[in-house]
Design a protein around this motif. Sequence first.
Motif, PDB file in Angstrom:
ATOM      1  N   ASP A 233       0.839  -1.206   0.000  1.00 22.02           N
ATOM      2  CA  ASP A 233       0.000   0.000   0.000  1.00 22.02           C
ATOM      3  C   ASP A 233       0.870   1.251   0.000  1.00 22.02           C
ATOM      4  O   ASP A 233       0.625   2.201  -0.764  1.00 22.02           O
ATOM      5  N   TRP A 234       1.901   1.271   0.829  1.00 23.66           N
ATOM      6  CA  TRP A 234       2.806   2.418   0.863  1.00 23.66           C
ATOM      7  C   TRP A 234       3.535   2.565  -0.476  1.00 23.66           C
ATOM      8  O   TRP A 234       3.732   3.690  -0.957  1.00 23.66           O
ATOM      9  N   PHE A 235       3.919   1.452  -1.056  1.00 24.20           N
ATOM     10  CA  PHE A 235       4.645   1.445  -2.328  1.00 24.20           C
ATOM     11  C   PHE A 235       3.787   2.057  -3.435  1.00 24.20           C
ATOM     12  O   PHE A 235       4.245   2.918  -4.198  1.00 24.20           O
ATOM     13  N   VAL A 236       2.527   1.627  -3.536  1.00 28.85           N
ATOM     14  CA  VAL A 236       1.641   2.125  -4.591  1.00 28.85           C
ATOM     15  C   VAL A 236       1.307   3.600  -4.363  1.00 28.85           C
ATOM     16  O   VAL A 236       1.213   4.377  -5.319  1.00 28.85           O
ATOM     17  N   THR A 237       1.139   3.999  -3.102  1.00 26.21           N
ATOM     18  CA  THR A 237       0.848   5.401  -2.793  1.00 26.21           C
ATOM     19  C   THR A 237       1.968   6.318  -3.266  1.00 26.21           C
ATOM     20  O   THR A 237       1.710   7.413  -3.788  1.00 26.21           O
ATOM     21  N   ALA A 238       3.212   5.871  -3.104  1.00 30.35           N
ATOM     22  CA  ALA A 238       4.357   6.697  -3.512  1.00 30.35           C
ATOM     23  C   ALA A 238       4.697   6.530  -4.986  1.00 30.35           C
ATOM     24  O   ALA A 238       5.520   7.282  -5.524  1.00 30.35           O
ATOM     25  N   LEU A 239       4.060   5.565  -5.664  1.00 34.12           N
ATOM     26  CA  LEU A 239       4.420   5.258  -7.054  1.00 34.12           C
ATOM     27  C   LEU A 239       4.072   6.389  -8.008  1.00 34.12           C
ATOM     28  O   LEU A 239       4.898   6.785  -8.839  1.00 34.12           O
ATOM     29  N   ARG A 240       2.846   6.910  -7.934  1.00 28.57           N
ATOM     30  CA  ARG A 240       2.430   7.969  -8.860  1.00 28.57           C
ATOM     31  C   ARG A 240       3.312   9.204  -8.766  1.00 28.57           C
ATOM     32  O   ARG A 240       3.789   9.709  -9.790  1.00 28.57           O
ATOM     33  N   PRO A 241       3.583   9.761  -7.561  1.00 30.86           N
ATOM     34  CA  PRO A 241       4.508  10.896  -7.481  1.00 30.86           C
ATOM     35  C   PRO A 241       5.901  10.559  -8.005  1.00 30.86           C
ATOM     36  O   PRO A 241       6.556  11.412  -8.624  1.00 30.86           O
ATOM     37  N   ALA A 242       6.363   9.321  -7.780  1.00 28.27           N
ATOM     38  CA  ALA A 242       7.689   8.923  -8.273  1.00 28.27           C
ATOM     39  C   ALA A 242       7.713   8.892  -9.805  1.00 28.27           C
ATOM     40  O   ALA A 242       8.694   9.327 -10.421  1.00 28.27           O
ATOM     41  N   ILE A 243       6.640   8.392 -10.404  1.00 22.61           N
ATOM     42  CA  ILE A 243       6.556   8.358 -11.873  1.00 22.61           C
ATOM     43  C   ILE A 243       6.628   9.774 -12.437  1.00 22.61           C
ATOM     44  O   ILE A 243       7.345  10.047 -13.409  1.00 22.61           O
ATOM     45  N   ASP A 244       5.876  10.679 -11.819  1.00 22.37           N
ATOM     46  CA  ASP A 244       5.851  12.067 -12.297  1.00 22.37           C
ATOM     47  C   ASP A 244       7.207  12.747 -12.133  1.00 22.37           C
ATOM     48  O   ASP A 244       7.662  13.470 -13.039  1.00 22.37           O
ATOM     49  N   GLN A 245       7.865  12.517 -11.010  1.00 17.98           N
ATOM     50  CA  GLN A 245       9.145  13.184 -10.770  1.00 17.98           C
ATOM     51  C   GLN A 245      10.274  12.606 -11.617  1.00 17.98           C
ATOM     52  O   GLN A 245      11.168  13.330 -12.055  1.00 17.98           O
ATOM     53  N   LEU A 246      10.241  11.296 -11.849  1.00 19.28           N
ATOM     54  CA  LEU A 246      11.287  10.661 -12.655  1.00 19.28           C
ATOM     55  C   LEU A 246      11.053  10.835 -14.150  1.00 19.28           C
ATOM     56  O   LEU A 246      11.965  10.627 -14.956  1.00 19.28           O
ATOM     57  N   GLY A 247       9.838  11.169 -14.524  1.00 18.71           N
ATOM     58  CA  GLY A 247       9.526  11.367 -15.930  1.00 18.71           C
ATOM     59  C   GLY A 247       9.506  10.078 -16.741  1.00 18.71           C
ATOM     60  O   GLY A 247       9.816  10.082 -17.931  1.00 18.71           O
TER      61      GLY A 247
END
Length: 354
Positions: free
Chosen positions: A225-239
Motif C-alpha cells: 500500500d505504501w509502495f503504490v501510494t508513492a508510485l504515482r509521485p515517483a513516476i511524475d518526478q522521474l519522468g
Amino acid sequence: MHALTRGERLILGAILALTLLAGVARYAGFPDLLAFGLAAVALAGLAWVVSFSTEQVGERFGPAVTGVMQSTLGNLPELFVVVFALQKGEVVVAQTSIVGSLLANALLVLGIVIVVGARASGNGLMEFHKRLPNDTATLLLVTTFIIVIVAVALSSHDPAAQHIQGISTAAAIALLIVYATWVIPYLRSGGGHDPKEPAAAPRVPIVVAGTLLAIAGVAAALTSDWFVTALRPAIDQLGISEAFAGLVIVAIAGNAVENAVGIVLARKGQNDLAISVIKNSVAQIAAFLFPVLVLISLLFATHLTFLLAPVLVVALGISALLVWQVTGDGEAAAFEGWALIAVYVIIAVIALYE
C-alpha cells in the motif's frame, strides 16, 4: 529463533527496521522518491522473508511442493501491489506489472539462473530433470496462448471487442480450471524429481517458519500500500512512463523472491529446485495470478482485463516459446541465459519510450 543463524537474525532485523522506516516515511511526509525507494527495498526484503520461511516449510515435502509454495507465496507482494493499484485507479500500472512479472521471471530471472547454474557446473551446462520444464512449459504455452487469443480478439474491431469484461471473466475462469488440472497431478507426482538428488534438511522448526511467513505476509500487504501510494509521485518526478514503471520497476520489486532464491539455488547446484521455483512462478503468474486478479478486480470500480497493448501480446507469445525452447531438453548453456536477458532488456527499453 535459536535455529536461525546469526546472519539470518541480522537480516531479519534489518528488514524489520526498513519496513518500519518505510511506514514512517509514508505517514511522516518524507520526500516522495525517498518514500518510494524505502517501500521498494522493504518490499524486496519482505519477499526474502517469505522465500526463506516457505523454503523451510516446503523442504519437508520435496521440490514439487516447495516450488509451488515458493512461487505461490512469493507472488504475494505482487498480488498486493496490483490490488492496491486497482483500488487507486492505476489500471495501466496494475496490468503492466502483471505482464512485467511474467516477462521478468521468464526472461530476466530465468536467464540469470541459467548463467549462474551453467558457470557453477563442471561442464558449462546447467542440467535438470526434463519433465519439470516440459510440464510447466506446456502449461505456460497453453495459458499464454489463451491470453494472447483473448487479447487479440478484444483489441480488434470484431463484435467480441464490445464485451471486454465478460470475455476476460470467462477466460480467467478457464485459465484457473486449466491450472487446477495441472497442479494437483503435478504435486502428487513429485514434479518429476530425482530421489537420488540430495536435499537439504530444514533447520527451522515449522512453527517458527510459519510465524515468520504470516508476519511477512501482513507486512507485505501494508508495504505494498505504501509502495503504490508513492508510485504515482515517483513516476511524475522521474519522468518515466506508466508502462515502464509497471513492466520493470514494480515487476522486479515484486519478484525479488525469484531473483534471490533461484540464483542462490543455482549457485549451490540445486538445479531441479532452482528451475522448479522459476518455472512454477512463470506458469502461476499466467495461469493463476493474472486470472485471479481479473476476478478480484470485479470488486473495484477499476477492472483488470486481458485487453493488452499489441507489443505486450507479442512479447508474451515469444517469451513462452523461448522458455519452451531453452529449457525443453533438460539442459541450458550460459549463452542461452544471456539471450533471454537480452530479450528482456529490449522489451524494457521499448516500454521506457511508450
